[in-house]
Motif scaffolding. Structure first.
Motif, short mmCIF file in Angstrom:
data_model
loop_
_atom_site.label_atom_id
_atom_site.label_comp_id
_atom_site.label_asym_id
_atom_site.label_seq_id
_atom_site.Cartn_x
_atom_site.Cartn_y
_atom_site.Cartn_z
N CYS A 33 4.23 9.75 -9.95
CA CYS A 33 5.11 8.67 -10.42
C CYS A 33 5.99 8.16 -9.28
N ILE A 34 6.53 9.11 -8.49
CA ILE A 34 7.37 8.71 -7.36
C ILE A 34 6.55 7.95 -6.32
N LEU A 35 5.30 8.38 -6.10
CA LEU A 35 4.43 7.70 -5.15
C LEU A 35 4.21 6.25 -5.56
N VAL A 36 3.86 6.03 -6.83
CA VAL A 36 3.63 4.67 -7.33
C VAL A 36 4.92 3.86 -7.29
N LEU A 37 6.02 4.48 -7.70
CA LEU A 37 7.31 3.78 -7.73
C LEU A 37 7.75 3.38 -6.32
N THR A 38 7.51 4.24 -5.34
CA THR A 38 7.88 3.93 -3.95
C THR A 38 7.09 2.74 -3.43
N VAL A 39 5.79 2.70 -3.70
CA VAL A 39 4.96 1.58 -3.26
C VAL A 39 5.43 0.29 -3.91
N LEU A 40 5.74 0.34 -5.22
CA LEU A 40 6.19 -0.86 -5.92
C LEU A 40 7.53 -1.35 -5.38
N CYS A 41 8.47 -0.44 -5.20
CA CYS A 41 9.79 -0.83 -4.70
C CYS A 41 9.70 -1.40 -3.29
N THR A 42 8.83 -0.82 -2.46
CA THR A 42 8.65 -1.34 -1.10
C THR A 42 8.11 -2.76 -1.14
N GLY A 43 7.09 -2.97 -1.96
CA GLY A 43 6.52 -4.31 -2.08
C GLY A 43 7.52 -5.32 -2.59
N ILE A 44 8.31 -4.93 -3.60
CA ILE A 44 9.31 -5.85 -4.16
C ILE A 44 10.38 -6.18 -3.12
N ALA A 45 10.84 -5.15 -2.34
CA ALA A 45 11.87 -5.38 -1.33
C ALA A 45 11.40 -6.36 -0.26
#
Length: 756
Positions: free
Chosen positions: A74-86
């Motif tokens: 979950c953290i792996l997916v969330l990190t990728v999403l947050c990076t892309g959004i930023a």
């Protein structure tokens, strides 16, 4: 399949979780090393709290992977999403910060410092995940090994002034994972067949983790507060290797003067180079010139080519018919003219032999003439060569008293001087912009003032050392020496002075060879001459300027050992130097090129301790960064690591035989101060043990002693019950010994000794 062991992922994870505590230490070592590298770049800055945020994120990744696997993904997916959004939300911000980061790495950043906190935070998060995935999931160290190796090579190649902590962290990172992964390779498994590989891997991980913790605590205080001593020890090792290689390759005994300006350290071997025989002991320095520099190109000097000058001179003077004689005339002209003056001073004779037998480079004293044999031929080089020469203080040429028949020599000197004004004042101004700007901002015309300014600039901004470190390959060696490092030896001082003289329009050449001091250990022999062996310690570089009436004249610009100014030439001495320094208000103790220099630096030591401590814990203070970057994470991890080590050692006790348990039992007693004079074999040992240890009866103590003695010296093979009996006595004794210890010994007893 035979010889192949198949495990599913869950089994591997269960095994890894038992040794995972060091994974977090390894992870932070690599990530912190890279972030510290970014922090050392000029032109960018970021908040120090990124270090703590990175530690928290790395801990979260580590913990979820080993103990909450579902949350890890979950953290792996969330990190990728947050990076892309930023990146999608602020593309301009991240592009600008990436551009500034690239400029800082390539040394193109301006004087304005830009904050790149957002970019570094994003990189630290991604970096933590990438390092973790490659090292602990994919188990591929090659990519990260190449990345960290490049970061280690960038500082010396680009001139980035990085923290020593970067090198320490990255090297430890490479060593740690090399050790761990070597245990997991197929070759390692084949070599370790029959051994419990998982236990060995766990032990190696724990050992490397402990090494890193100790290295953290030991290396950083050394680097921060004892950097000079640290680098000195490194240079001693490098010097030993360099001297050994010079001896092995024969270079130590065949040193030749040239125009190459060293980009590294200078390690002397004290190898004999020349054998000198002189008629009179010198009163001043003897400069034996083996090389004179022409053009300065790419950090080195081309050899001066006077033949082109003589060709031009013969054409202008109308001496074309005897052009070949000009070289010979000029070579010994100043000795010859001075010898014709009516002086009460006799010339000296100097014989030079090369210890190596290699005579490709001839060393010539100033104001000299090569000697000839009875047949009018120059002396044979097989047995050395000889010169007649005058010391500089004995040169007293008066051109007005020169006989009319020698007028051609006066023409020759004027013509040569005219040629030097163009041939030996050229400087590649497009590549030496800082030197050009320095001269433009300090316009001077008088030779003595120029010399004083050069000495003041060199000696106030640079210190003499044979181990200045390495010059980056993308930096000019002279400008880096004067404007960046501020450290160097004779080659650097002489090259800088020569270029500054030329920029002021004074004909100057870089010269190298040997300098022999009057204080050298001359030995007078039976022949009445003074003999001296010259070693590579006397190898030297200096500047020579052209002076009318004297020709090429050596100028010593390297600081003297006692701190005095050694530069002197006709019309210039220490008194002139002091007068000009006072007239301009120059102070060699205050760096002239350091804009941040404070005139009241002498009052710095009068600050009270409160102000000093306040500065140390401020955002810019070393102590602040030391606490935030290193000590806080280490203190958080150390208890966990120590407890893990203790549990591992306690578990080993369950597998020990009675003999090993008894040995550990005796060690524990001695540590607690009990029966320190006993080794367990004495007759009264059981009685004394029962008296010292309250809960233990004499009967049990005697049974344990007899059992261990029978196993050690008899044929008895202990079974599980015997081992358990001795172990039970050990455990009951641990509690008694522990509670009677002082507090600090309890810590050592529990964690370092791991008796309980």
């Amino acid at each position: 399949m035979q010889g192949v062991e198949i495990r599913n992922i869950s089994e591997m994870n269960d095994r890894d979780s038992k040794q995972s505590i060091t994974a977090l230490v390894f992870l932070l070592t690599g990530v912190y090393g890279i972030i510290l590298f970014l922090h050392s770049l000029e032109g960018i800055t970021f908040t120090g709290w990124i270090y703590l945020l990175t530690a928290c994120f790395a801990w979260m990744v580590w913990y979820t992977f080993y103990y909450k696997r579902r949350w890890f993904y979950c953290i792996l997916v969330l990190t990728v999403l947050c990076t892309g959004i930023a990146v999608w939300w602020q593309p301009v911000l991240f592009l600008e910060q990436m551009g500034q980061l690239a400029k800082s790495i390539t040394k193109e950043a301006g004087s304005v410092t830009t904050s790149v906190s957002e970019l570094v935070l994003l990189l630290s998060v991604l970096l933590s995940f990438i390092v973790f995935i490659f090292e602990f999931i994919i188990h591929n160290h090659i990519l990260l090994y190449m990345l960290t190796t490049e970061l280690l090579l960038l500082p010396p190649l680009t001139g980035i002034q990085t923290h020593m902590g970067v090198i320490v962290l990255l090297v430890l990172f490479q060593l740690a994972f090399w050790t761990v992964h070597t245990m997991g390779t197929e070759r390692g498994r084949l070599q370790l067949s029959g051994i419990k590989k998982h236990r060995l891997s766990a032990k190696s991980s724990m050992s490397m983790g402990a090494i890193i913790i100790v290295a953290f605590l030991a290396a950083f205080p050394i680097v921060f507060y004892f950097s000079e001593e640290f680098y000195h020890s490194v240079y001693e090792i490098e010097g030993y290797v360099s001297r050994a290689l010079d001896h092995l390759t024969g270079r130590a005994g065949n040193l030749m003067a040239n125009g190459e300006i060293s980009r590294g350290n200078n390690y002397k071997t004290n190898t004999a180079q020349l054998e000198l025989v002189i008629s009179e002991k010198p009163k001043e320095n003897i400069y034996l010139r083996g090389f004179s520099g022409g053009d300065y190109i790419g950090g080195s000097w081309t050899a001066a080519n006077d033949k082109e000058l003589f060709q031009n001179m013969s054409s202008k003077l109308g001496w074309k018919d005897w052009y070949e004689e000009i070289d010979e005339m000029y070579e010994s002209m100043y000795f010859f003219i001075n010898n014709e003056m009516e002086l009460p001073i006799e010339y000296n004779t100097l014989s030079i032999q090369h210890s190596s037998g290699n005579y490709r480079t001839i060393y010539v004293p100033y104001y000299s003439q090569r000697m000839y044999d009875d047949k009018g031929q120059q002396d044979s080089q097989m047995e050395g060569y000889q010169y007649r020469y005058y010391e500089q203080s004995d040169v007293r040429i008066d051109w007005g008293k020169l006989p009319r028949k020698r007028y051609r020599y006066r023409q020759l000197e004027r013509a040569y001087h005219s040629e030097t004004l163009s041939a030996y004042t050229w400087v590649p101004e497009n590549t030496l912009t800082k030197l050009v700007e320095l001269v433009e901002n300090n316009p001077l015309e008088d030779l003595n003032e120029i010399t004083t300014f050069i000495l003041y600039t060199l000696h106030s901004n640079a210190e003499y050392t044979l181990t200045p470190g390495w010059v980056p390959f993308n930096q000019d060696v002279v400008e880096y020496f004067l404007f960046e490092s501020g450290k160097g030896y004779c080659e650097h001082f002489a090259a800088a002075a020569t270029l500054l003289y030329r920029l002021y329009g004074i004909p100057a050449r870089y010269a190298s060879g040997y300098m022999v001091s009057p204080s050298a250990q001359f030995q007078i022999e039976e022949d009445g001459f003074y003999h001296l062996t010259v070693t590579d310690i006397s190898a030297h570089a200096w500047t020579e300027i052209f002076m009318e009436g004297y020709g090429w004249t050596p100028v010593e610009v390297t600081p003297a050992a006692d701190g005095s100014e050694a530069a002197a030439y006709p019309g210039y001495s220490g008194n002139e130097y002091k007068q000009i320094m006072e007239a301009h208000g120059w102070n060699v103790k205050i760096p002239s090129l350091n804009e941040k220099t404070e005139l009241n630096a002498g009052n710095e030591g009068q600050k009270n301790w409160y102000e000093w401590f306040k500065g140390m814990i401020s955002e810019e203070g070393r102590l602040f960064w030391l606490i935030k970057i290193i000590i806080v994470p280490v203190l958080c991890l150390t208890p966990v690591l120590l407890e893990y080590v203790r549990l591992c050692r306690v578990k080993e006790l369950q597998k020990m035989g009675c003999r090993r348990v008894f040995m550990r039992f005796m060690q524990m007693l001695h540590y607690g101060g009990y029966l320190t004079n006993y080794d367990g074999t004495e007759r009264e040992f059981a009685r004394k043990l029962a008296e010292e240890i309250g809960p233990l009866t004499e009967e049990k103590a005697r049974q344990m002693q007899e059992l261990v003695s029978e196993v050690a010296y008899g044929c008895l093979k202990p079974d599980s019950e015997m081992n358990a009996f001795v172990r039970e006595i050990y455990v009951s004794t641990v509690e008694y010994v522990y509670k009677n210890l002082k507090w600090y010994k309890k810590i050592l007893f529990w964690y370092c000794k791991a008796y309980g």
